[in-house]
Write an enzyme that holds these catalytic residues in place. Structure first.
Site, mmCIF file in Angstrom:
data_model
loop_
_atom_site.group_PDB
_atom_site.id
_atom_site.type_symbol
_atom_site.label_atom_id
_atom_site.label_comp_id
_atom_site.label_asym_id
_atom_site.label_seq_id
_atom_site.Cartn_x
_atom_site.Cartn_y
_atom_site.Cartn_z
ATOM 1 N N ASP A 13 30.130 71.705 67.733
ATOM 2 C CA ASP A 13 29.024 72.594 68.081
ATOM 3 C C ASP A 13 28.528 72.209 69.467
ATOM 4 O O ASP A 13 28.761 71.087 69.931
ATOM 5 C CB ASP A 13 27.886 72.474 67.060
ATOM 6 N N SER A 14 27.803 73.128 70.108
ATOM 7 C CA SER A 14 27.256 72.804 71.416
ATOM 8 C C SER A 14 26.171 71.728 71.298
ATOM 9 O O SER A 14 25.820 71.099 72.290
ATOM 10 C CB SER A 14 26.680 74.058 72.073
ATOM 11 N N TYR A 45 24.821 76.278 75.508
ATOM 12 C CA TYR A 45 25.954 76.985 76.087
ATOM 13 C C TYR A 45 25.582 78.434 76.428
ATOM 14 O O TYR A 45 26.228 79.060 77.239
ATOM 15 C CB TYR A 45 27.122 77.027 75.088
ATOM 16 N N GLY A 46 24.544 78.939 75.721
ATOM 17 C CA GLY A 46 24.197 80.364 75.753
ATOM 18 C C GLY A 46 24.120 80.997 77.128
ATOM 19 O O GLY A 46 24.500 82.144 77.301
ATOM 20 N N CYS A 77 29.834 76.620 66.534
ATOM 21 C CA CYS A 77 28.995 77.293 67.533
ATOM 22 C C CYS A 77 29.442 78.750 67.705
ATOM 23 O O CYS A 77 30.608 79.021 68.021
ATOM 24 C CB CYS A 77 29.138 76.558 68.854
ATOM 25 N N ASN A 78 28.522 79.688 67.496
ATOM 26 C CA ASN A 78 28.859 81.108 67.656
ATOM 27 C C ASN A 78 29.229 81.423 69.103
ATOM 28 O O ASN A 78 30.167 82.179 69.361
ATOM 29 C CB ASN A 78 27.672 81.977 67.256
ATOM 30 N N THR A 79 28.477 80.851 70.035
ATOM 31 C CA THR A 79 28.706 81.153 71.450
ATOM 32 C C THR A 79 30.116 80.708 71.854
ATOM 33 O O THR A 79 30.842 81.431 72.537
ATOM 34 C CB THR A 79 27.629 80.453 72.310
ATOM 35 N N GLU A 161 14.374 73.856 69.650
ATOM 36 C CA GLU A 161 14.670 72.579 70.321
ATOM 37 C C GLU A 161 13.405 71.839 70.731
ATOM 38 O O GLU A 161 13.355 70.629 70.674
ATOM 39 C CB GLU A 161 15.489 72.843 71.603
ATOM 40 N N CYS A 191 23.704 82.133 65.058
ATOM 41 C CA CYS A 191 23.574 80.978 65.956
ATOM 42 C C CYS A 191 23.267 79.771 65.071
ATOM 43 O O CYS A 191 22.408 79.853 64.186
ATOM 44 C CB CYS A 191 22.429 81.231 66.941
ATOM 45 N N HIS A 193 21.655 77.150 65.465
ATOM 46 C CA HIS A 193 20.253 76.698 65.470
ATOM 47 C C HIS A 193 19.400 77.425 64.426
ATOM 48 O O HIS A 193 18.456 76.878 63.898
ATOM 49 C CB HIS A 193 19.605 76.970 66.830
HETATM 50 N N1 DGL Z 1 25.167 76.596 68.996
HETATM 51 C C1 DGL Z 1 24.955 77.816 69.744
HETATM 52 C C2 DGL Z 1 25.383 79.029 68.910
HETATM 53 O O1 DGL Z 1 25.677 78.910 67.746
HETATM 54 C C3 DGL Z 1 23.547 78.015 70.187
HETATM 55 C C4 DGL Z 1 23.006 77.076 71.203
HETATM 56 C C5 DGL Z 1 23.618 77.194 72.569
HETATM 57 O O2 DGL Z 1 23.311 78.138 73.322
HETATM 58 O O3 DGL Z 1 24.398 76.290 72.879
HETATM 59 O O4 DGL Z 1 25.405 80.114 69.425
#
Ligand code: DGL
Length: 273
Positions: A13-14, A45-46, A77-79, A161, A191, A193
């Protein structure tokens, strides 16, 4: 047979959010050995470029596969799933290690939604994830009757965060009310988070929609995957181990790990570039 089981499951994950998915995986399948990597040095990462997200993701996958013997990696991580997964599968794996696997979270999430009968599906996620339209493209392959209503929710990651709980309900209401009015039956928390606020989202939406949270979806989907892929399952070691790595083992990461996972885990620094 069992001494052939030498490979681990990697979870990337990010940052911290993927630990919710990792924790849920361990609860459902406690025997396997997991290695978690949070790229805490580079989160979020977004807002990054496609090239940067790809390079960060490839480096993370290399760390898990080459330094930690992970033959199967879940990109929680979705991104990163949206931007890097298909290139990692179609180019990186094919070039380097075609018998290993990298899985994302988007297709399993959409499969779970349609299996539950959802057709009017809301999506809240980072700007990047929503604008990529990958959820829209993938749902079209799974069900001709289902539609995605995407809403970028960029304020949520910073609020989560940076402990902005007291502003959360108002921000959620502003994002969610207009979306729900479109006639949703379900809402994907797209996401990692957002798993942290799933109960709040359920309360605020007053259970008018089915809230789909990836910590509840990914573990049973991975279990199904392993049942369908004995050639992978038979490689996986089963000592019940769970290791946590982060690119920056900051005091706040340590605090959050302790809060989520208890005091048994000592996160280690992941050194790679
Ligand atoms: N973990 C990222 C996601 O699932 C969200 C946080 C990020 O922007 O890194 O999209």
């Amino acid at each position: 047979m069992d001494n052939l089981r030498r490979k681990k499951i990697g979870i990337f994950d990010s940052g911290l959010g993927g630990l919710y998915v990792a924790r849920a995986l361990r609860i459902l399948m406690p025997d396997y050995d997991y290695v978690y990597l949070g790229d805490t040095l580079n989160v979020p990462y977004g807002g990054r470029s496609l090239e940067a997200i790809y390079n960060l993701s490839e480096a993370a996958i290399r760390f898990l596969m080459e330094q930690h013997d992970c033959d199967l990696v879940i990109i929680a991580c979705n991104t990163a799933s949206v931007t890097a997964l298909s290139k990692l599968q179609q180019e990186f794996l094919v070039r380097n290690c075609s018998d290993r696997r990298i899985l994302g979270v988007i297709v399993p999430t959409l499969e779970a939604a349609t299996e539950l009968g959802s057709t009017q599906i809301g999506l809240i996620a980072t700007e990047y994830t929503v604008r990529s339209k990958i959820y829209d493209e993938e749902i079209a392959k799974i069900s001709p009757y289902a539609h995605i209503f995407g809403q970028p929710t960029p304020l949520l990651v910073p609020l989560i965060e940076y402990h902005g709980e007291k502003y959360m309900d108002q921000v959620l209401k502003d994002y969610l009310e207009p979306l729900i009015e479109k006639g949703l039956d379900s809402l994907i928390l797209g996401c990692t988070h957002y798993i942290a606020i799933k109960d709040r989202v359920r309360d605020i939406t007053n259970h008018r929609v089915r809230v789909l949270s990836q910590d509840e979806i990914i573990p049973p989907k991975l279990r199904d995957y392993l049942m369908r892929h004995p050639e992978m399952e038979e490689r996986l070691s089963k000592n019940g181990q769970f290791e946590i790595y982060a690119t920056d083992v900051s005091p706040s990461f340590l605090k959050n790990v302790e809060k989520l996972m208890g005091t048994d885990f000592k996160p280690k620094k992941a050194d790679y570039s």
